[in-house]
Design a protein around this motif. Structure first.
Motif, PDB file in Angstrom:
ATOM      1  N   PRO A  61       0.824  -1.214   0.000  1.00 40.52           N
ATOM      2  CA  PRO A  61       0.000   0.000   0.000  1.00 40.52           C
ATOM      3  C   PRO A  61       0.855   1.261   0.000  1.00 40.52           C
ATOM      4  CG  PRO A  61      -0.816  -1.576   1.604  1.00 40.52           C
ATOM      5  CD  PRO A  61       0.482  -2.110   1.110  1.00 40.52           C
ATOM      6  N   SER A  62       0.283   2.336  -0.514  1.00 43.33           N
ATOM      7  CA  SER A  62       0.996   3.608  -0.573  1.00 43.33           C
ATOM      8  C   SER A  62       1.229   4.144   0.835  1.00 43.33           C
ATOM      9  CB  SER A  62       0.183   4.620  -1.383  1.00 43.33           C
ATOM     10  OG  SER A  62      -1.098   4.813  -0.786  1.00 43.33           O
ATOM     11  N   ALA A  63       2.101   5.134   0.936  1.00 49.83           N
ATOM     12  CA  ALA A  63       2.423   5.744   2.227  1.00 49.83           C
ATOM     13  C   ALA A  63       1.159   6.300   2.873  1.00 49.83           C
ATOM     14  CB  ALA A  63       3.455   6.847   2.027  1.00 49.83           C
ATOM     15  N   ARG A  64       1.020   6.080   4.197  1.00 44.51           N
ATOM     16  CA  ARG A  64      -0.165   6.554   4.903  1.00 44.51           C
ATOM     17  C   ARG A  64       0.041   6.472   6.408  1.00 44.51           C
ATOM     18  NH1 ARG A  64      -4.567   2.865   2.471  1.00 44.51           N
ATOM     19  NH2 ARG A  64      -3.205   3.143   0.660  1.00 44.51           N
ATOM     20  N   LEU A  65      -0.845   7.125   7.127  1.00 38.38           N
ATOM     21  CA  LEU A  65      -0.887   7.045   8.575  1.00 38.38           C
ATOM     22  C   LEU A  65      -2.339   6.999   9.019  1.00 38.38           C
ATOM     23  CD1 LEU A  65      -0.449  10.514  10.220  1.00 38.38           C
ATOM     24  CD2 LEU A  65      -0.231  10.269   7.764  1.00 38.38           C
ATOM     25  N   ASN A  66      -2.535   6.694  10.305  1.00 42.17           N
ATOM     26  CA  ASN A  66      -3.875   6.649  10.900  1.00 42.17           C
ATOM     27  C   ASN A  66      -4.832   5.736  10.147  1.00 42.17           C
ATOM     28  OD1 ASN A  66      -3.296   8.416  13.044  1.00 42.17           O
ATOM     29  ND2 ASN A  66      -3.634  10.202  11.752  1.00 42.17           N
ATOM     30  N   ALA A  67      -4.293   4.651   9.587  1.00 44.19           N
ATOM     31  CA  ALA A  67      -5.127   3.588   9.026  1.00 44.19           C
ATOM     32  C   ALA A  67      -5.343   2.548  10.126  1.00 44.19           C
ATOM     33  CB  ALA A  67      -4.450   2.968   7.811  1.00 44.19           C
ATOM     34  N   PHE A  81      -6.853  -1.186   6.299  1.00 44.02           N
ATOM     35  CA  PHE A  81      -7.997  -0.439   5.759  1.00 44.02           C
ATOM     36  C   PHE A  81      -7.843   1.056   6.021  1.00 44.02           C
ATOM     37  CE2 PHE A  81     -12.144   1.601   6.626  1.00 44.02           C
ATOM     38  CZ  PHE A  81     -12.678   1.533   5.347  1.00 44.02           C
ATOM     39  N   GLY A  82      -8.142   1.868   4.976  1.00 42.10           N
ATOM     40  CA  GLY A  82      -8.239   3.317   5.132  1.00 42.10           C
ATOM     41  C   GLY A  82      -6.914   4.011   5.356  1.00 42.10           C
ATOM     42  N   GLY A  83      -6.989   5.188   5.999  1.00 42.30           N
ATOM     43  CA  GLY A  83      -5.800   5.974   6.294  1.00 42.30           C
ATOM     44  C   GLY A  83      -5.794   7.301   5.562  1.00 42.30           C
ATOM     45  N   SER A 121      -8.160   7.630  11.223  1.00 39.25           N
ATOM     46  CA  SER A 121      -8.327   7.741  12.687  1.00 39.25           C
ATOM     47  C   SER A 121      -9.600   7.051  13.168  1.00 39.25           C
ATOM     48  CB  SER A 121      -8.327   9.214  13.118  1.00 39.25           C
ATOM     49  OG  SER A 121      -7.120   9.840  12.773  1.00 39.25           O
ATOM     50  N   HIS A 122      -9.990   5.984  12.490  1.00 42.81           N
ATOM     51  CA  HIS A 122     -11.114   5.153  12.910  1.00 42.81           C
ATOM     52  C   HIS A 122     -10.584   4.031  13.807  1.00 42.81           C
ATOM     53  CE1 HIS A 122      -9.279   3.568   9.238  1.00 42.81           C
ATOM     54  NE2 HIS A 122      -9.579   2.359   9.710  1.00 42.81           N
ATOM     55  N   GLN A 123     -11.454   3.115  14.154  1.00 43.37           N
ATOM     56  CA  GLN A 123     -11.030   1.932  14.905  1.00 43.37           C
ATOM     57  C   GLN A 123     -11.578   0.688  14.236  1.00 43.37           C
ATOM     58  OE1 GLN A 123      -9.114   1.556  18.430  1.00 43.37           O
ATOM     59  NE2 GLN A 123      -8.304   2.821  16.778  1.00 43.37           N
ATOM     60  N   ALA A 124     -10.761  -0.363  14.228  1.00 40.47           N
ATOM     61  CA  ALA A 124     -11.147  -1.636  13.636  1.00 40.47           C
ATOM     62  C   ALA A 124     -10.812  -2.753  14.620  1.00 40.47           C
ATOM     63  CB  ALA A 124     -10.432  -1.859  12.308  1.00 40.47           C
ATOM     64  N   VAL A 125     -11.767  -3.649  14.833  1.00 38.27           N
ATOM     65  CA  VAL A 125     -11.591  -4.756  15.766  1.00 38.27           C
ATOM     66  C   VAL A 125     -11.996  -6.053  15.078  1.00 38.27           C
ATOM     67  CG1 VAL A 125     -12.437  -5.813  17.903  1.00 38.27           C
ATOM     68  CG2 VAL A 125     -11.952  -3.358  17.832  1.00 38.27           C
ATOM     69  N   VAL A 126     -11.151  -7.067  15.215  1.00 39.14           N
ATOM     70  CA  VAL A 126     -11.437  -8.380  14.640  1.00 39.14           C
ATOM     71  C   VAL A 126     -12.206  -9.225  15.646  1.00 39.14           C
ATOM     72  CG1 VAL A 126     -10.378 -10.549  13.935  1.00 39.14           C
ATOM     73  CG2 VAL A 126      -9.519  -8.399  13.019  1.00 39.14           C
ATOM     74  N   VAL A 127     -13.267  -9.881  15.180  1.00 38.94           N
ATOM     75  CA  VAL A 127     -14.081 -10.764  16.022  1.00 38.94           C
ATOM     76  C   VAL A 127     -14.031 -12.169  15.421  1.00 38.94           C
ATOM     77  CG1 VAL A 127     -16.376 -11.239  16.925  1.00 38.94           C
ATOM     78  CG2 VAL A 127     -15.576  -8.873  16.734  1.00 38.94           C
ATOM     79  N   PRO A 128     -13.607 -13.175  16.193  1.00 39.76           N
ATOM     80  CA  PRO A 128     -13.478 -14.547  15.668  1.00 39.76           C
ATOM     81  C   PRO A 128     -14.811 -15.294  15.652  1.00 39.76           C
ATOM     82  CG  PRO A 128     -12.721 -14.460  17.938  1.00 39.76           C
ATOM     83  CD  PRO A 128     -13.092 -13.056  17.572  1.00 39.76           C
ATOM     84  N   GLN A 129     -15.707 -14.930  14.759  1.00 41.71           N
ATOM     85  CA  GLN A 129     -16.985 -15.632  14.620  1.00 41.71           C
ATOM     86  C   GLN A 129     -17.409 -15.599  13.158  1.00 41.71           C
ATOM     87  OE1 GLN A 129     -19.733 -13.455  17.133  1.00 41.71           O
ATOM     88  NE2 GLN A 129     -20.220 -11.974  15.531  1.00 41.71           N
ATOM     89  N   PHE A 137     -15.593   1.351  13.323  1.00 43.21           N
ATOM     90  CA  PHE A 137     -16.452   2.427  13.833  1.00 43.21           C
ATOM     91  C   PHE A 137     -15.750   3.778  13.725  1.00 43.21           C
ATOM     92  CE2 PHE A 137     -17.613   5.365  17.241  1.00 43.21           C
ATOM     93  CZ  PHE A 137     -18.952   5.583  16.905  1.00 43.21           C
ATOM     94  N   GLY A 138     -16.541   4.794  13.295  1.00 42.87           N
ATOM     95  CA  GLY A 138     -16.105   6.188  13.355  1.00 42.87           C
ATOM     96  C   GLY A 138     -14.954   6.538  12.448  1.00 42.87           C
ATOM     97  N   GLY A 139     -14.232   7.593  12.847  1.00 41.66           N
ATOM     98  CA  GLY A 139     -13.142   8.124  12.049  1.00 41.66           C
ATOM     99  C   GLY A 139     -13.504   9.479  11.475  1.00 41.66           C
ATOM    100  N   GLU A 140     -12.647   9.991  10.637  1.00 47.40           N
ATOM    101  CA  GLU A 140     -12.895  11.326  10.089  1.00 47.40           C
ATOM    102  C   GLU A 140     -12.549  11.403   8.615  1.00 47.40           C
ATOM    103  OE1 GLU A 140      -9.134  14.233  10.784  1.00 47.40           O
ATOM    104  OE2 GLU A 140     -10.099  13.564  12.627  1.00 47.40           O
ATOM    105  N   PHE A 141     -13.204  12.366   7.965  1.00 47.66           N
ATOM    106  CA  PHE A 141     -12.936  12.710   6.572  1.00 47.66           C
ATOM    107  C   PHE A 141     -12.578  14.187   6.550  1.00 47.66           C
ATOM    108  CE2 PHE A 141     -14.170  14.303   2.408  1.00 47.66           C
ATOM    109  CZ  PHE A 141     -13.627  13.363   1.554  1.00 47.66           C
ATOM    110  N   ALA A 142     -11.623  14.574   5.726  1.00 44.07           N
ATOM    111  CA  ALA A 142     -11.188  15.965   5.657  1.00 44.07           C
ATOM    112  C   ALA A 142     -11.290  16.475   4.231  1.00 44.07           C
ATOM    113  CB  ALA A 142      -9.752  16.104   6.162  1.00 44.07           C
ATOM    114  N   SER A 143     -11.541  17.761   4.108  1.00 49.01           N
ATOM    115  CA  SER A 143     -11.544  18.385   2.790  1.00 49.01           C
ATOM    116  C   SER A 143     -10.128  18.339   2.222  1.00 49.01           C
ATOM    117  CB  SER A 143     -12.039  19.829   2.888  1.00 49.01           C
ATOM    118  OG  SER A 143     -11.197  20.584   3.748  1.00 49.01           O
TER     119      SER A 143
END
Length: 587
Positions: A61-67, A81-83, A121-129, A137-143
């Motif tokens: 993936p390309s350079a990124r942060l807060n993914a 995912f994301g970033g 700046s979202h959050q991702a959690v893995v659930v084993p089911q 959940f959540g995070g932000e989008f910027a202009s």
């Protein structure tokens, strides 16, 4: 009715103040978010045209942060995912999805219909089911200009078995936010903290919500005791028994004057514990006082959960604020927190077998027994630490980047036989470690820590990274480089006063551009050669320390030119020493 205590009144007053501020921020940001909703809708319309799942092999993936970087619960795979990415002029937000095969050391890009819109700046959690699920959940989008923000409050689940995204619409959840934390605690997702920001105002949260994976419903918890102060970007780790979570650190800011904000880096710790049977649970906050060596205060650190439930903390930044100047000291150290023992300790790399063998041989004569020898080695490893070798890389635009490499600590005893010298030669290659950074992505799979991307700053410039590392947390011997950092990808565009002026200049100079570029390139090459020749030469028999002292002012002047006039004297001096050392060693 009895009178309320002062403490109860204080808590109630704080809640009212927070509610008023929340309402104020909500009103001011509503118009901004409405503007951005149209832009987000365009992204969703494009994604809606995709009707089939497509998977293609791809470069990293390309350079990124807060993914978000998560470990697949059933396969030897990582999920990114994301970033976001900022090049000095424009902000890019992503909603691309990548799978990394640990065994094949290869990347796969997965395009799935109707994904969440771009975010960071979202959050991702893995659930084993059900074959594995990734909850987001959540995070932000910027202009694109980075001046307007939209904070999501949506909940999504990626079904890993079927490769389908599902938007979970459940009322009563947290308000829109980013920088929050989310963990799995038994059969529920717990969300804590975060912040919401508009152009003029901001608010930080310390509320906590629970999402039931059985009923698909939200509930706001009301724990007893005193909660952590509002904050974002903290460490949130489930306890070993799954009956609670531990909060460490974080960041928040307050407005001290009309246009002056002051940031606070938190370093306190709290335990949120659940008592009682199902249906009658009671939650309570309590403060923790851990033993061991706590990390120095910082924000933007990366976190993951390692073997035996140990929390792993890497890197981060400690911002130093002086009037309108903001500078940060970036870290690349590693700390571990034992949730069962409530103890912090630094993660010290042990080095390779040949290095350890040499160290033991050097200490054998002075140790009375093996137990004393081992204890002395551990204490010396922590106290002495590794030796840093700083190398400099110059990007295409002339910015100097400093990359740190680590060599295990040298022996105090210099007497070595011929065999030891041969081992020295075979094990003298420096151990590479990730350069200091913040906002990198981290996760653990099968006892190995994986670290991707992040950012660091040089003067006024931000460099976003795309390198990838792995560290075996059982061996703790050395970092493995999976993807090297390519300095040529470190793009940075200076802000211009007017885009129209740039276009006019471009049109006027288009005809003569080719000739000018050739002449400028040759002139720049000549200037660089002249600069290299002008470096103070190393005199015969001169030690590195003597050379640094003799040429100190020259290197400080050169470091200042590279770092800019706003760089602090202390940091300029550090870079100057490193530059002199690198030049000395190259001669």
């Amino acid at each position: 009715m009895g009178k309320k205590s002062k403490k109860e009144k204080k808590v109630k007053g704080a809640d009212k103040t927070a509610a008023k501020m929340e309402k104020k921020v909500s009103k001011r940001s509503k118009r901004e978010e409405e503007d951005l909703e149209a832009l987000i809708a365009e992204f969703q319309n494009l994604d809606a045209k995709k009707t089939q799942v497509t998977e293609t092999s791809c470069p990293p993936p390309s350079a990124r942060l807060n993914a978000s970087l998560s470990a697949h619960p059933e396969k030897d795979e990582l999920i990114l995912f994301g970033g976001e990415f900022f090049n000095g002029k424009k902000t890019y937000l992503y909603n691309d999805l990548f799978f990394y095969s640990i065994r094949k050391n290869s990347w796969l890009k997965s395009e799935i219909p109707n994904p969440p819109p771009p975010r960071c700046s979202h959050q991702a959690v893995v659930v084993p089911q059900c074959g594995g699920q990734l909850w987001v959940f959540g995070g932000e989008f910027a202009s694109p200009n980075g001046e307007q923000f939209y904070h999501y409050k949506d909940l999504w689940v990626l079904h890993l078995a079927t490769h389908t995204w599902e938007n979970i619409k459940a009322p009563g959840g947290p308000l829109g936010r980013s920088g929050h934390r989310m963990v799995l605690s038994k059969r529920q997702l717990l969300v804590f903290g975060g912040f919401h920001e508009s152009t003029r105002d901001f608010i930080y949260y310390n509320d906590i919500y629970a999402f039931s994976l059985d009923t698909f419903s939200w509930s706001r918890l009301a724990p007893s005791g005193f909660a952590p102060s509002p904050r974002s970007a903290c460490q949130m780790t489930s306890t070993a028994d799954g009956a609670g979570v531990i909060i460490y650190g974080g960041y928040s800011k307050v407005r001290v004057k009309k246009d002056v904000e002051k940031g606070t880096i938190h370093s306190d710790m709290f335990l949120l514990k659940q008592d009682g049977k199902d249906g009658q649970e009671k939650w309570s906050w309590s403060r923790l006082s851990p033993s061991g060596s706590k990390p120095p205060p910082r924000s933007g650190f990366s976190l993951a959960v390692g073997p035996t439930g140990r929390a792993v903390l890497f890197g981060g930044v400690c911002d130093e604020e002086e009037e309108e100047l903001l500078e940060g000291d970036f870290y690349n150290d590693l700390y571990l927190y034992d949730t069962a023992k409530n103890r912090w300790f630094p993660g010290v790399l042990r080095g390779t077998k040949s290095e350890k063998k040499k160290r033991r041989r050097g200490k054998k004569a002075g140790a009375e027994d093996e137990g004393a020898e081992t204890k002395e080695e551990e204490e010396e490893a922590v106290a002495r630490g590794p030796t840093e070798v700083i190398k400099e890389i110059v990007t295409e635009d002339g910015t100097v980047m400093t990359i740190k490499e680590v060599i295990p600590g040298a022996q105090e005893e210099e007497e070595e036989d011929e065999e030891e010298e041969e081992e020295d030669d075979s094990a003298s290659a420096p151990m590479v470690e990730p350069c200091p950074r913040s906002s990198a992505m981290a996760t653990v799979r099968q006892g190995k820590l994986y670290l991707y991307g992040g950012m660091f700053e040089v003067g006024d410039r931000q460099f976003t990274l795309s390198d990838f590392y792995c560290l075996d947390l059982h061996k703790m011997d050395r970092w493995e480089v999976l993807v090297e950092m390519d300095p040529k990808t470190q793009e940075w565009l200076e802000e211009s006063e007017s885009e129209e002026e740039e276009e006019e200049v471009e049109e006027e100079t288009k005809g003569a551009e080719g000739e000018e570029e050739e002449s400028e390139d040759s002139e720049n090459d000549q200037e660089e050669e002249e600069e290299e020749e002008e470096h103070p030469v190393v005199q015969e028999g001169e030690t590195v320390t003597d050379y640094q002292i003799r040429t100190e002012q020259y290197w400080i002047k050169l470091a200042r030119a590279n770092m800019g006039p706003n760089a602090k004297d202390k940091k300029v001096a550090k870079v100057a020493v490193a530059m002199a050392k690198v030049f000395y060693e190259d001669q």
